[in-house]
Design an enzyme around this catalytic site. Structure first.
Site, PDB file in Angstrom:
ATOM      1  N   GLY A 143      48.064  41.444 -32.987  1.00  0.00           N
ATOM      2  CA  GLY A 143      46.542  42.014 -32.624  1.00  0.00           C
ATOM      3  C   GLY A 143      46.579  42.808 -31.340  1.00  0.00           C
ATOM      4  N   ARG A 162      50.756  43.882 -38.384  1.00  0.00           N
ATOM      5  CA  ARG A 162      51.856  42.848 -38.513  1.00  0.00           C
ATOM      6  C   ARG A 162      52.657  43.238 -39.854  1.00  0.00           C
ATOM      7  NH1 ARG A 162      49.136  39.065 -35.309  1.00  0.00           N
ATOM      8  NH2 ARG A 162      46.841  39.447 -35.541  1.00  0.00           N
ATOM      9  N   GLY A 213      52.049  39.813 -28.655  1.00  0.00           N
ATOM     10  CA  GLY A 213      51.710  38.415 -28.433  1.00  0.00           C
ATOM     11  C   GLY A 213      53.161  37.536 -28.898  1.00  0.00           C
ATOM     12  N   THR A 241      47.882  40.273 -25.319  1.00  0.00           N
ATOM     13  CA  THR A 241      46.960  39.432 -26.151  1.00  0.00           C
ATOM     14  C   THR A 241      45.796  38.834 -25.598  1.00  0.00           C
ATOM     15  OG1 THR A 241      47.040  37.319 -27.573  1.00  0.00           O
ATOM     16  CG2 THR A 241      48.563  37.433 -25.525  1.00  0.00           C
ATOM     17  N   ASP A 249      44.528  36.335 -26.252  1.00  0.00           N
ATOM     18  CA  ASP A 249      44.417  34.748 -26.225  1.00  0.00           C
ATOM     19  C   ASP A 249      44.894  34.184 -24.941  1.00  0.00           C
ATOM     20  OD1 ASP A 249      43.487  35.242 -28.832  1.00  0.00           O
ATOM     21  OD2 ASP A 249      45.453  35.081 -29.638  1.00  0.00           O
ATOM     22  N   ASP A 273      47.857  32.960 -24.317  1.00  0.00           N
ATOM     23  CA  ASP A 273      48.577  31.636 -24.685  1.00  0.00           C
ATOM     24  C   ASP A 273      50.017  32.037 -24.611  1.00  0.00           C
ATOM     25  OD1 ASP A 273      48.864  33.846 -26.862  1.00  0.00           O
ATOM     26  OD2 ASP A 273      48.495  32.346 -28.390  1.00  0.00           O
ATOM     27  N   ARG A 327      42.838  31.720 -30.997  1.00  0.00           N
ATOM     28  CA  ARG A 327      43.868  31.433 -32.019  1.00  0.00           C
ATOM     29  C   ARG A 327      44.028  29.677 -31.831  1.00  0.00           C
ATOM     30  NH1 ARG A 327      49.497  34.110 -32.159  1.00  0.00           N
ATOM     31  NH2 ARG A 327      49.771  32.867 -34.106  1.00  0.00           N
ATOM     32  N   SER A 332      16.398  26.186 -24.434  1.00  0.00           N
ATOM     33  CA  SER A 332      17.454  26.670 -25.036  1.00  0.00           C
ATOM     34  C   SER A 332      18.669  25.964 -24.500  1.00  0.00           C
ATOM     35  CB  SER A 332      17.649  28.143 -24.541  1.00  0.00           C
ATOM     36  OG  SER A 332      17.863  28.136 -22.974  1.00  0.00           O
ATOM     37  N   GLN A 382      35.500  40.996 -29.665  1.00  0.00           N
ATOM     38  CA  GLN A 382      36.429  40.626 -28.320  1.00  0.00           C
ATOM     39  C   GLN A 382      37.801  41.419 -28.262  1.00  0.00           C
ATOM     40  OE1 GLN A 382      36.005  35.960 -28.203  1.00  0.00           O
ATOM     41  NE2 GLN A 382      35.656  36.824 -30.326  1.00  0.00           N
ATOM     42  N   ARG A 383      38.360  42.026 -29.339  1.00  0.00           N
ATOM     43  CA  ARG A 383      39.531  42.816 -29.179  1.00  0.00           C
ATOM     44  C   ARG A 383      39.526  44.311 -29.045  1.00  0.00           C
ATOM     45  NH1 ARG A 383      43.271  40.111 -34.022  1.00  0.00           N
ATOM     46  NH2 ARG A 383      43.398  42.332 -34.550  1.00  0.00           N
TER      47      ARG A 383
END
Length: 337
Positions: free
Chosen positions: A19, A80, A110, A134, A136, A138, A180, A229, A267-268
């Site tokens: 990614g 990938r 990643g 990445t 993430d 992670d 993820r 809200s 977001q990427r």
């Protein structure tokens, strides 16, 4: 301990894999320029590991990377590669590197990319370095990964706009963010946009209990505030069926109308924020330093303000968890909302 090679590299290769993450171009730029500064030739393989197998490459020099520090995506493209998971694919990639006299391979990506790079050592004798890119966050052994800060800002900016609509119509919104199997994005984004409820891997028990928790809290809030809200931020790959199913289950379980919103690939993308540009520059240059020192089979991490080397094989163990203190603070704050 990392391996060590005595020969200084004369020609290295870069690729971006998996990614995309904002700041990958900044890492390409820093790695290239620092290598050139030390008299090392640099080439870039396109489309991740696919480029290694199919020999798709381009020369990287100062004019090519000069103005890419602020650009999102990756000039080397990414993908990938199922073919790289096979011995035949890895052998072909290694043969191509040998034919091009590549002394070292630097991979920006990643955990999947690093798992592939670790296995590639069976076929490729040159130096290997991983740079964590990445959204993430992670990857074990590093406080931050390239792209995470930008992804947080992107999600927060989007949710701030969603909050405006939620306030105007006094509605409940459920926003699903990427990550993820990691809760870093959900926790940090939820805190930054003052979400009333955050669901991460670290505080999620099971769907039934989560439904009860959300429903009771919403009823309590409405009893004290009246119609208002309410914002829920959830990590992806957590609640079975995702945000849409959770919204449906809330309606069935407690007659709570909730509008799901999946932020997805937004977001990427986008230009990297300053923090990711600086991090990528630091890591890219440090990667070349490790090559010059003869190190191999390592990933570049960041600890506070200092780069360090981490054994590549240990970077993908998934021991890294969100800041427990920050999670506890957020849960205490949620009790008051």
């Amino acid at each position: 301990m990392s391996g060590n090679s005595q020969k200084q590299p004369n020609r290295i290769a870069l690729l971006t894999s998996g990614g995309d993450a904002p700041g990958m171009n900044a890492a390409i730029r820093a790695t290239t320029l620092y290598a050139l500064h030390h008299g090392i030739e640099v080439i870039g393989f396109k489309h991740g590991y696919n480029g290694l197998i199919h020999n798709e490459w381009m020369a990287l020099d100062e004019p090519v990377v000069r103005e890419i520090i602020g650009s999102g995506g990756t000039i080397l493209k990414s993908a990938r590669c199922e073919e790289f998971k096979s011995p035949a694919g890895m052998q072909q990639a290694a043969d191509n590197l040998k034919a091009l006299d590549i002394d070292a391979l630097v991979v920006i990506g990643g955990d999947g990319s690093f798992i592939g790079l670790t296995k590639f050592k069976q076929f490729y004798p040159g130096q290997t370095i991983g740079i964590p890119g990445t959204i993430d966050n992670d990857i074990d052994g590093t406080d931050h990964t390239i792209g995470f800060a930008t992804a947080v800002d992107t999600a927060v900016n989007a949710i701030d706009k969603i909050r405006d609509t939620a306030d105007a119509f006094e509605r409940i919104f459920l926003v699903e963010v990427m990550g993820r199997k990691s809760g870093f994005l959900a926790l940090n984004v939820g805190i930054a946009c003052a979400a009333e409820h955050i669901i991460t891997f670290e505080n999620f028990s099971n769907p039934g209990i989560e439904l009860q928790h959300i429903a009771s809290k919403i009823h309590r809030i409405k009893k004290s505030r009246g119609q208002c809200s309410y914002l829920i931020v959830s990590a992806e790959n957590l609640y079975p069926g995702g945000a849409n199913q959770l919204a449906s289950d809330l309606a069935d379980y407690a007659s709570i109308e909730c509008i799901p919103c999946v932020l997805g690939y937004i977001q990427r993308g986008g230009d990297p924020v300053a923090k990711d540009r600086i991090l990528a520059t630091h890591m890219g240059a440090f990667a070349v330093k490790q090559l010059l020192a003869g190190h191999t089979d390592v990933m570049i991490g960041i600890d506070g303000q200092h780069c360090l080397q981490v054994p590549l094989a240990s970077s993908t163990k998934h021991y890294k968890e969100v800041n427990a203190s920050l999670l506890a603070i957020q849960e205490d704050l949620q009790d008051l909302l």
